[in-house]
Scaffold this motif. Structure first.
Motif, short mmCIF file in Angstrom:
data_model
loop_
_atom_site.label_atom_id
_atom_site.label_comp_id
_atom_site.label_asym_id
_atom_site.label_seq_id
_atom_site.Cartn_x
_atom_site.Cartn_y
_atom_site.Cartn_z
N ARG A 95 -16.24 51.66 -26.34
CA ARG A 95 -16.39 50.46 -25.51
C ARG A 95 -17.71 50.46 -24.76
O ARG A 95 -18.42 49.45 -24.71
CB ARG A 95 -15.23 50.40 -24.51
N THR A 145 -8.31 47.37 -21.63
CA THR A 145 -8.79 46.02 -21.96
C THR A 145 -8.74 45.10 -20.76
O THR A 145 -9.71 44.40 -20.46
CB THR A 145 -7.97 45.43 -23.12
N ASN A 149 -11.30 45.81 -17.79
CA ASN A 149 -12.69 45.95 -18.24
C ASN A 149 -13.45 44.65 -18.00
O ASN A 149 -13.84 43.96 -18.93
CB ASN A 149 -12.70 46.32 -19.73
N LEU A 189 -13.89 43.35 -24.73
CA LEU A 189 -12.92 44.22 -25.38
C LEU A 189 -11.55 43.57 -25.39
O LEU A 189 -11.05 43.14 -24.35
CB LEU A 189 -12.86 45.57 -24.66
#
Length: 219
Positions: free
Chosen positions: A30, A59, A62, A67
């Protein structure tokens, strides 16, 4: 790195240590390699460390990144279902409810009972990744036919998501085996590009072909 396919559960010896290593790999992907999507199976069976909750936190926590978390749809399992339509609709509802993407996994051998065209139409609103097996032998079996029908329908519908190409299994670590696997991936890549090029040529010749009916809802 566009996508990373993870198991639903990490089991066996040193499961926690291996799960932690997987998560470090995902974080590095990531932060350093531009990882876009993490794919997990919908269901988890067996004992071990479940990955879904932690991956979900990666996810949603973030901010500022693209992502995403995708749920894998397994045609081999759904093809045996009495109603493929209801099974697919269940996956789609879950994805919409939890704001997930959908990944179609054709890497598992699939029977001819899989309704490839109908599945593509039903999943397209959330379909972002399609994983395809690359074959070096080019045998015309059920899985190969399902893959070809799926790719044809995706191209016809203007699919702009990701194709994840899985190399054929290698029975050795020699350079010749690696070269055959690479050739199979390149051939699949060329076949997909050729389909898109043919569609583009047809639309250029007859622009009316590019105006697909909007708001189509598969039934």
């Amino acid at each position: 790195m566009r996508s990373c396919w993870l198991p639903a559960i990490v089991g066996g010896p040193f499961a926690r240590r291996r799960a932690a290593a997987l998560l470090r790999f995902v974080r590095d992907g990531r932060d350093r390699a531009g990882l876009r999507t993490i794919v997990l199976p919908r269901t988890a069976a067996g004992r071990g460390v479940p990955m879904a909750k932690t991956v979900r936190e990666l996810t949603v926590g973030n901010a500022g990144s693209s992502l995403r978390l995708a749920v894998a749809v397994d045609p081999a399992a759904i093809a045996a279902h009495r109603s493929q339509r209801s099974a697919l609709q269940s996956n789609l509802r879950m994805a919409e409810e939890w704001d997930l993407d959908i990944a179609l996994d054709l890497a598992i051998p699939t029977s001819a009972a899989w309704e490839a065209e109908a599945a593509v139409l039903r999943l397209l609103p959330r379909l972002r990744i399609v994983r395809l097996p690359c074959r070096s032998d080019r045998v015309a079996d059920d899985t190969t036919r399902v893959v070809e029908r799926t790719v044809a329908m995706l191209v016809d519908q203007g699919y702009a998501g990701t194709f994840s190409l899985l190399p054929p299994p290698s029975h050795g670590m020699d350079m010749q085996s690696a070269a055959r696997a690479a050739d199979a991936v390149r051939q699949m890549h060329r076949d997909i590009l050729l389909r898109y090029e043919r569609i583009a040529q047809d639309v250029a010749y007859n622009p009316r072909l590019g105006r697909l009916p909007g708001g189509y809802e598969p039934r």
